[in-house]
Design a protein around this motif. Structure first.
Motif, PDB file in Angstrom:
ATOM      1  N   ARG A  37       0.827  -1.194   0.000  1.00 26.42           N
ATOM      2  CA  ARG A  37       0.000   0.000   0.000  1.00 26.42           C
ATOM      3  C   ARG A  37       0.877   1.266   0.000  1.00 26.42           C
ATOM      4  NH1 ARG A  37      -5.279   0.482   3.163  1.00 26.42           N
ATOM      5  NH2 ARG A  37      -5.179  -1.765   3.018  1.00 26.42           N
ATOM      6  N   ARG A  38       1.935   1.208   0.801  1.00 30.40           N
ATOM      7  CA  ARG A  38       2.853   2.344   0.899  1.00 30.40           C
ATOM      8  C   ARG A  38       3.614   2.502  -0.421  1.00 30.40           C
ATOM      9  NH1 ARG A  38       7.528   4.570   2.237  1.00 30.40           N
ATOM     10  NH2 ARG A  38       7.749   5.912   4.064  1.00 30.40           N
ATOM     11  N   ALA A  39       4.037   1.349  -0.983  1.00 31.22           N
ATOM     12  CA  ALA A  39       4.845   1.374  -2.209  1.00 31.22           C
ATOM     13  C   ALA A  39       4.030   1.816  -3.419  1.00 31.22           C
ATOM     14  CB  ALA A  39       5.458  -0.001  -2.461  1.00 31.22           C
ATOM     15  N   LYS A  40       2.704   1.807  -3.285  1.00 29.85           N
ATOM     16  CA  LYS A  40       1.855   2.254  -4.373  1.00 29.85           C
ATOM     17  C   LYS A  40       2.107   3.740  -4.656  1.00 29.85           C
ATOM     18  CE  LYS A  40      -3.040   2.270  -5.498  1.00 29.85           C
ATOM     19  NZ  LYS A  40      -4.364   2.176  -4.894  1.00 29.85           N
ATOM     20  N   TYR A  41       2.386   4.500  -3.614  1.00 31.58           N
ATOM     21  CA  TYR A  41       2.585   5.947  -3.773  1.00 31.58           C
ATOM     22  C   TYR A  41       4.001   6.417  -3.442  1.00 31.58           C
ATOM     23  CZ  TYR A  41      -2.502   5.830  -3.516  1.00 31.58           C
ATOM     24  OH  TYR A  41      -3.812   5.551  -3.725  1.00 31.58           O
ATOM     25  N   PRO A  48       5.992   9.973   2.986  1.00 36.36           N
ATOM     26  CA  PRO A  48       5.013  10.818   3.680  1.00 36.36           C
ATOM     27  C   PRO A  48       5.767  11.848   4.528  1.00 36.36           C
ATOM     28  CG  PRO A  48       4.588   8.466   4.079  1.00 36.36           C
ATOM     29  CD  PRO A  48       5.905   8.560   3.376  1.00 36.36           C
ATOM     30  N   ARG A  49       5.283  13.087   4.513  1.00 35.23           N
ATOM     31  CA  ARG A  49       6.007  14.142   5.229  1.00 35.23           C
ATOM     32  C   ARG A  49       5.648  14.179   6.711  1.00 35.23           C
ATOM     33  NH1 ARG A  49       3.453  18.719   1.847  1.00 35.23           N
ATOM     34  NH2 ARG A  49       1.772  17.243   2.252  1.00 35.23           N
ATOM     35  N   VAL A  50       6.671  14.164   7.553  1.00 36.16           N
ATOM     36  CA  VAL A  50       6.447  14.283   8.989  1.00 36.16           C
ATOM     37  C   VAL A  50       5.999  15.708   9.311  1.00 36.16           C
ATOM     38  CG1 VAL A  50       7.502  13.969  11.253  1.00 36.16           C
ATOM     39  CG2 VAL A  50       8.296  12.600   9.334  1.00 36.16           C
ATOM     40  N   SER A  51       6.425  16.649   8.459  1.00 37.66           N
ATOM     41  CA  SER A  51       6.062  18.057   8.681  1.00 37.66           C
ATOM     42  C   SER A  51       4.568  18.289   8.548  1.00 37.66           C
ATOM     43  CB  SER A  51       6.799  18.937   7.673  1.00 37.66           C
ATOM     44  OG  SER A  51       6.499  18.486   6.359  1.00 37.66           O
ATOM     45  N   GLU A  55      -1.262  13.724   8.443  1.00 33.40           N
ATOM     46  CA  GLU A  55      -2.137  13.956   7.287  1.00 33.40           C
ATOM     47  C   GLU A  55      -1.783  13.128   6.045  1.00 33.40           C
ATOM     48  OE1 GLU A  55      -4.849  15.611   7.737  1.00 33.40           O
ATOM     49  OE2 GLU A  55      -5.582  15.452   5.679  1.00 33.40           O
ATOM     50  N   ASP A  56      -0.476  13.076   5.685  1.00 31.53           N
ATOM     51  CA  ASP A  56      -0.097  12.342   4.467  1.00 31.53           C
ATOM     52  C   ASP A  56      -0.472  10.867   4.593  1.00 31.53           C
ATOM     53  OD1 ASP A  56       0.918  14.803   3.873  1.00 31.53           O
ATOM     54  OD2 ASP A  56       2.958  14.125   3.399  1.00 31.53           O
ATOM     55  N   PHE A  57      -0.317  10.324   5.781  1.00 30.48           N
ATOM     56  CA  PHE A  57      -0.624   8.909   6.018  1.00 30.48           C
ATOM     57  C   PHE A  57      -2.129   8.655   5.895  1.00 30.48           C
ATOM     58  CE2 PHE A  57       3.440   9.574   8.070  1.00 30.48           C
ATOM     59  CZ  PHE A  57       4.147   8.431   7.750  1.00 30.48           C
ATOM     60  N   LEU A  58      -2.936   9.610   6.407  1.00 26.51           N
ATOM     61  CA  LEU A  58      -4.391   9.448   6.346  1.00 26.51           C
ATOM     62  C   LEU A  58      -4.896   9.640   4.922  1.00 26.51           C
ATOM     63  CD1 LEU A  58      -5.506  11.398   9.578  1.00 26.51           C
ATOM     64  CD2 LEU A  58      -5.206   8.933   9.310  1.00 26.51           C
ATOM     65  N   GLN A  59      -4.434  10.721   4.280  1.00 26.49           N
ATOM     66  CA  GLN A  59      -4.903  11.048   2.932  1.00 26.49           C
ATOM     67  C   GLN A  59      -4.611   9.934   1.925  1.00 26.49           C
ATOM     68  OE1 GLN A  59      -6.011  13.943   1.119  1.00 26.49           O
ATOM     69  NE2 GLN A  59      -6.668  14.973   2.999  1.00 26.49           N
ATOM     70  N   MET A  60      -3.420   9.319   2.055  1.00 24.30           N
ATOM     71  CA  MET A  60      -3.014   8.335   1.059  1.00 24.30           C
ATOM     72  C   MET A  60      -3.424   6.910   1.467  1.00 24.30           C
ATOM     73  SD  MET A  60      -2.020  10.597  -0.901  1.00 24.30           S
ATOM     74  CE  MET A  60      -1.535   9.679  -2.352  1.00 24.30           C
ATOM     75  N   GLY A  61      -4.211   6.823   2.544  1.00 25.84           N
ATOM     76  CA  GLY A  61      -4.775   5.531   2.928  1.00 25.84           C
ATOM     77  C   GLY A  61      -3.795   4.571   3.591  1.00 25.84           C
ATOM     78  N   LEU A  62      -2.688   5.097   4.109  1.00 22.90           N
ATOM     79  CA  LEU A  62      -1.749   4.213   4.815  1.00 22.90           C
ATOM     80  C   LEU A  62      -2.241   3.924   6.222  1.00 22.90           C
ATOM     81  CD1 LEU A  62       1.736   5.673   3.780  1.00 22.90           C
ATOM     82  CD2 LEU A  62       0.172   4.227   2.504  1.00 22.90           C
TER      83      LEU A  62
END
Ligand SMILES: [Zn+2]
Ligand SMILES: [Zn+2]
Length: 467
Positions: A37-41, A48-51, A55-62
């Motif tokens: 799933r992570r490698a898909k994006y 995913p940005r820690v900054s 959010e990046d984890f939620l938005q991209m479905g991780l």
């Protein structure tokens, strides 16, 4: 009253995140990282940005987009609403990343239950690696990151097989299973509607298959209303494989050469670690472990049942890689590495080079730069003791390995015993347990379970299944 919702491990191998609800009690079974799933994006150069907090984890479905489960610091950075945690516990089956790593994002007030040995393994992993957002299971540092902040410890409860414990309206019975990492468990969860069994990751062809048998027999005995079963290799016919075969294959290779031998394997697989340690001993060679793997010896040798050699074992050598100045200066190994490099059994590549035929090196592809310093005589053996490549990226990696092998005139061998049960073993186990309902997870082929029990659910992500 009782339901299951799957947020990961659905049509994918790993990333299990299964929500079990019973009246007001809500627990997660595993909370792992989904690699595919992570490698898909994302990849090496885009992460995913820690900054952006979570959010990046939620938005991209991780991670599932839910309230009341995540750390306040990451939710705040993402501009998300902060609510009290509404999950009572996470039950962790074992220490593999695809089951454990995304606990890193959970609120610290949610207690995590894991086996005692699983706890030791995670301690070793966290001591040897730098802190990073996707691996902060035992403790985390609030973001934005400030060096001076002390880490926030999670509430960890450890268990052993045979223990039983209550969480709200449910009772949990962990039962050991055999897998490619020690401290692996399946669970029987007694809910108000009846028992639910969860296999975690299992195999039946390993050195401790009796442990998986114990789980199957117990699950069968309680007549579960539902079974959540892994199906990684459900489509695999299976070939001849056992840890003993890996030992025999490797022993044959090592005993017939006086050249350098490298073994590439996963150090968390303690069976494999023991196999190569014994092959080395049998052939009057020292077993060389990487500096980075010494943490596993340090922590896992604390559990006498595992039979893991101690750091000061007479047959163990720690390989110290070149760092910083390139001169093996003490100042290059400041901090936690200091505890290993002062030992008389800590060797540099140059020390290994003059004893090529007297060592078996637990050195894999990621440490191949050591070969530039060792300059092995042609004809050295490289034993690849992990699964063969099964996707495009791994095929590319394999080509890279082959280039190194060719450059140094080495001979390549393959010998492995998988951590996952073969198709037939899985089908037999599921039939034997005979649960009313089956929920296949951790597989790309859930439909291959058809015919085992009358009621199979081909799980859809985020759908709530009432039991
Ligand atoms: Zn897994
Ligand atoms: Zn696993």
């Amino acid at each position: 009253m009782v339901s299951l919702t799957f947020y990961g491990g659905v049509n994918e191998i790993g990333g299990n995140k299964i929500l079990l609800e019973d009246k007001d009690t809500r627990i997660f079974l595993d909370f792992g990282k989904g690699f595919a799933r992570r490698a898909k994006y994302f990849e090496e150069f885009i992460n995913p940005r820690v900054s952006n907090g979570i959010e990046d984890f939620l938005q991209m479905g991780l991670l599932p987009d839910m309230e009341g489960i995540y750390r306040d610091d990451l939710m705040k950075m993402a501009g998300r609403k902060i609510v009290e945690p509404n999950i009572d516990a996470v039950l962790l089956t074992h220490a593999h990343s695809d089951h454990a790593d995304y606990i890193s994002f959970l609120h610290e007030d949610i207690p995590i239950y894991m086996g005692e040995t699983c706890h030791l393994i995670i301690k070793a992993i966290e001591e040897r690696s730098n802190r990073e957002i996707e691996r902060e299971i035992l403790s985390y540092k609030p973001r934005p990151y400030n060096r001076k902040d002390s880490p926030i410890e999670r509430k960890i409860n450890t268990f052993r097989t045979g223990d039983r414990f209550k969480i709200g309206s449910i009772e949990v019975e962990p039962i050991h299973v055999d897998h490619s990492v020690p401290g692996a468990y399946g669970f029987i969860i007694y809910t108000t509607e009846g028992p639910i069994a969860y296999t975690g990751d299992i195999r039946l062809h390993g050195t401790k298959s009796q442990m998986t048998r114990d789980f199957i027999e117990k699950a069968k005995e309680v007549k579960p209303i539902a079974l959540i079963a892994e199906g990684t290799r459900i489509k695999d016919e299976g070939r001849e494989e056992s840890e003993d075969k890996v030992y025999k294959d490797s022993n044959k290779i090592v005993s017939s050469t006086d050249r350098l031998v490298l073994a590439d394997f996963n150090f968390k697989d303690v069976d494999r670690l023991r196999t190569f340690y014994n092959v080395a001993k049998e052939n009057d060679r020292k077993f060389v472990v990487k500096l980075n793997d010494a943490y596993f010896l340090k922590w896992l040798s604390k559990d006498p049942k595992l039979g893991v050699p101690k750091i000061d074992d007479e047959n163990i050598i720690i390989y110290v890689p070149k760092k910083g100045s390139g001169t093996y200066s003490d100042s290059d190994y400041k901090g936690k590495e200091e505890q290993f490099i002062d030992r008389t059994n800590a060797w540099t590549a140059e020390q290994i080079a003059v004893r090529e035929g007297k060592v078996l090196c637990g050195i894999g592809f990621f440490s191949f730069t050591a070969l530039i310093d060792i300059k092995p005589d042609p004809g050295a053996a490289y034993i690849h003791s992990a699964s063969e490549p099964y996707n495009e990226e791994q095929v590319i990696d394999q080509k890279r390995i082959d280039s190194w092998i060719e450059h140094f005139g080495m001979n390549k061998f393959q010998s492995h015993c998988s951590g996952h049960a073969r198709g037939k073993d899985l089908l037999d186990a599921v039939k034997e347990i005979g649960a009313k309902m089956l929920f296949p997870v951790h597989t790309e082929h859930p439909e291959a379970y058809k015919g085992t029990v009358p009621n199979i659910t081909l799980v859809k992500e985020t759908v709530k299944y009432t039991i």
